[in-house]
Design a protein around this motif. Structure first.
Motif, mmCIF file in Angstrom:
data_model
loop_
_atom_site.group_PDB
_atom_site.id
_atom_site.type_symbol
_atom_site.label_atom_id
_atom_site.label_comp_id
_atom_site.label_asym_id
_atom_site.label_seq_id
_atom_site.Cartn_x
_atom_site.Cartn_y
_atom_site.Cartn_z
ATOM 1 N N ARG A 27 0.669 -0.856 0.394
ATOM 2 C CA ARG A 27 0.025 -0.486 0.505
ATOM 3 C C ARG A 27 1.077 0.794 -0.086
ATOM 4 N NH1 ARG A 27 -1.384 2.421 4.109
ATOM 5 N NH2 ARG A 27 -1.406 0.996 5.656
ATOM 6 N N ASP A 28 2.230 1.221 0.906
ATOM 7 C CA ASP A 28 2.823 2.511 0.975
ATOM 8 C C ASP A 28 3.336 2.560 -0.740
ATOM 9 O OD1 ASP A 28 2.121 3.385 3.532
ATOM 10 O OD2 ASP A 28 4.200 1.798 4.488
ATOM 11 N N GLN A 29 4.061 1.865 -1.850
ATOM 12 C CA GLN A 29 4.229 1.576 -2.681
ATOM 13 C C GLN A 29 3.647 1.615 -2.873
ATOM 14 O OE1 GLN A 29 5.761 -2.289 -3.222
ATOM 15 N NE2 GLN A 29 7.550 -2.159 -1.768
ATOM 16 N N LEU A 30 2.287 1.737 -3.203
ATOM 17 C CA LEU A 30 1.355 2.385 -4.344
ATOM 18 C C LEU A 30 0.925 3.992 -3.671
ATOM 19 C CD1 LEU A 30 -0.629 -0.721 -4.438
ATOM 20 C CD2 LEU A 30 0.300 0.490 -6.528
ATOM 21 N N ASN A 31 1.659 4.458 -2.786
ATOM 22 C CA ASN A 31 0.971 5.702 -2.149
ATOM 23 C C ASN A 31 -0.129 5.695 -2.087
ATOM 24 O OD1 ASN A 31 3.987 6.718 -2.844
ATOM 25 N ND2 ASN A 31 3.575 7.187 -4.870
ATOM 26 N N ILE A 32 -0.481 4.543 -1.069
ATOM 27 C CA ILE A 32 -2.624 4.866 -0.891
ATOM 28 C C ILE A 32 -2.336 5.077 1.033
ATOM 29 C CG2 ILE A 32 -4.240 3.497 -0.971
ATOM 30 C CD1 ILE A 32 -3.529 2.142 -2.964
ATOM 31 N N LEU A 33 -3.015 5.713 1.362
ATOM 32 C CA LEU A 33 -2.670 5.760 3.037
ATOM 33 C C LEU A 33 -3.693 5.096 3.365
ATOM 34 C CD1 LEU A 33 -4.561 10.076 2.160
ATOM 35 C CD2 LEU A 33 -2.016 9.371 3.753
ATOM 36 N N PRO A 34 -3.622 5.119 4.834
ATOM 37 C CA PRO A 34 -4.092 3.755 5.364
ATOM 38 C C PRO A 34 -5.746 4.478 5.850
ATOM 39 C CG PRO A 34 -1.881 4.811 6.834
ATOM 40 C CD PRO A 34 -1.956 5.708 5.533
ATOM 41 N N SER A 35 -6.535 3.016 6.536
ATOM 42 C CA SER A 35 -7.406 3.199 5.831
ATOM 43 C C SER A 35 -7.847 4.931 6.634
ATOM 44 C CB SER A 35 -8.331 2.191 6.967
ATOM 45 O OG SER A 35 -8.091 2.218 7.841
#
Length: 464
Positions: free
Chosen positions: A450-458
């Motif tokens: 998720r970090d590699q995809l630059n997606i924030l935590p829920s």
């Protein structure tokens, strides 16, 4: 007096010759870097010249024969007279110099942020003393677009009046890009809001007083303190999100806006996947016939030895380029065989593949493959991707299918894209969903993807 002890140790160590080092450097370089290496080699080695086609070396040359001076002089079908050679040398050198001048003069350096600001300052209608103060300020603006020091410090170091610096800063803060010349992020965002006409609005109040809470998406808390609805805060946050945190980002000198692929993979006229090397930025180089003639005709032993060394080094470069291109093409063809689903269907179909597997087929060491893919890109029907992308570990589903890490990341990205924004999926929920698909992926691994995809935590993705 202490005695002197003599000890003899026997050890083995591998020492790379300069030629081997250069071969590895050529193998690892991408097309742009290789072009620069060759330009430098041409500049320092007089026997190398740019040609319109490659000079191929006979395959049956033994190393001893290749480096033998007399054998090198016999590579030509016939020898020209020394006078002819001298005239050609002069002409060739002049042509080479013109080509080099054209090459370097054709390179246009990207405009820096400071140059962009100075151009606006010089064309502005301001007194010369304000322009002088403006030049001092621009010199203290970093690549992100922020002031790296205070106006007070500038006034002391430059002996310029603080009042002139303040007026000049007000002028610069109205320049493009919006937000430039601020001392921090909050001031930069406020400048951008004011240029858009947001004066005394909810957006400006949030930036001034609640920027940290905004970053943590504490919308209900901000709404309570400002006495407005949560939906109003959400709407204001969407407006603030359209601002840029780094006003100088588009002028970043470390960015690489254009990447030249080393390999292009596409379908040919028969509908089959085919790999082709672009050879962009790589000039064709060969050993100058003129210098071969000179070596054959001169009676100066030092000159003959010098030319022998230069021709030997030149042929090492030519052979290293040939080996690089051959390795790249074999690598690309093997990728077509092993990753055909990727080229046909896209990244989700990428299969697990190691460099050792490809190295065994090509007949080279895995370290050679690692160097061959370093910093190089391939143009595919699904866009420009790094060659290293095709080498990835993976997972095996319950039904025995192989899924690469890239495929798992894409699956996670798709799940999050389809989630309920008011109830975003946690990493634990994603872990359960993947397990239902037959993929056993640890929660910490999901967080890493998720970090590699630059997606924030829920909790930061939640919308109100």
């Amino acid at each position: 007096m202490a005695g002197i002890d003599f000890q003899q140790n026997l050890s083995q160590s591998q020492v790379l010759s300069p030629q081997m080092r250069q071969s590895l450097e050529i193998l690892q370089a991408n097309s742009l870097e290789l072009g620069q290496i060759l330009q430098q080699a041409i500049a320092v080695n007089p026997v190398l010249e740019v040609t319109q086609h490659d000079e191929e070396l006979p395959e049956d040359l033994t190393p001893d024969a290749e480096y033998d001076m007399e054998t090198l002089s016999e590579l030509d079908d016939d020898f020209r007279e020394l006078q002819i050679m001298e005239r050609r040398t002069t002409s060739t050198s002049q042509d080479d110099q013109e080509r080099r001048d054209h090459y370097y003069n054709s390179i246009v350096a990207p405009e820096t942020l400071q140059q962009h600001l100075l151009s606006q300052l010089e064309h502005s209608i301001n007194p010369e003393k304000i322009k002088t103060a403006g030049r001092e300020i621009i010199g203290n603006i970093d690549d992100r677009g922020f002031l790296s020091t205070t106006l007070e410090n500038m006034a002391i170091s430059s002996a310029l009046p603080l009042q002139d610096l303040e007026k000049a800063l007000a002028v610069i803060q109205n320049f493009d890009p919006a937000g430039v010349g601020a001392s921090d992020l909050a001031e930069s965002l406020l400048i951008q809001l004011h240029k858009r006409g947001y004066h005394g609005t909810l957006e400006t109040r949030i930036v001034q007083d609640f920027l940290n809470d905004l970053a943590r998406k504490r919308y209900p808390e901000i709404a309570r303190k400002l006495g407005v609805s949560t939906s109003s805060i959400t709407q204001a946050a969407e407006t603030i999100a359209t601002l840029t945190p780094d006003p100088g980002a588009e002028f970043d000198p470390t960015s690489n806006p254009y990447i030249t692929p080393d390999v292009i993979i596409k379908k040919n006229a028969d509908g089959e996947w085919e790999a082709n090397l672009t050879n962009d930025n790589i000039p064709d180089v060969a050993i100058s016939n003129a210098y071969k003639d000179l070596m054959a005709s001169t009676h100066d032993s030092k000159a003959r030895q010098y030319l022998r060394d230069q021709i030997r080094d030149g042929k090492v470069i030519i052979r290293s380029i040939s080996q690089r291109q051959d390795t790249l093409l074999k690598l690309a063809n093997e990728l077509i065989k092993r990753q055909s689903d990727y080229f046909a269907k896209g990244p989700r179909s990428l299969k697990p593949l190691t460099m050792n597997e490809v190295a065994d087929v090509i007949g080279v060491h895995s370290a050679t493959i690692s160097r061959a893919v370093a910093g190089k890109y391939v143009l595919t029907p699904h866009g420009l991707v790094e060659l290293r992308t095709f080498f990835t570990s993976g997972y095996e589903t319950k039904d025995g299918q192989q899924v690469s890490n890239t495929g798992v990341r894409d699956t996670i990205q798709e799940m999050i894209a389809n989630e309920n924004p008011k109830k975003p999926l946690s990493d634990s929920a994603l872990e359960k969903m993947l397990k239902e698909k037959g993929l056993k992926v640890a929660r910490r691994t999901i967080a890493k993807y998720r970090d590699q995809l630059n997606i924030l935590p829920s909790h930061l993705r939640k919308q109100f």
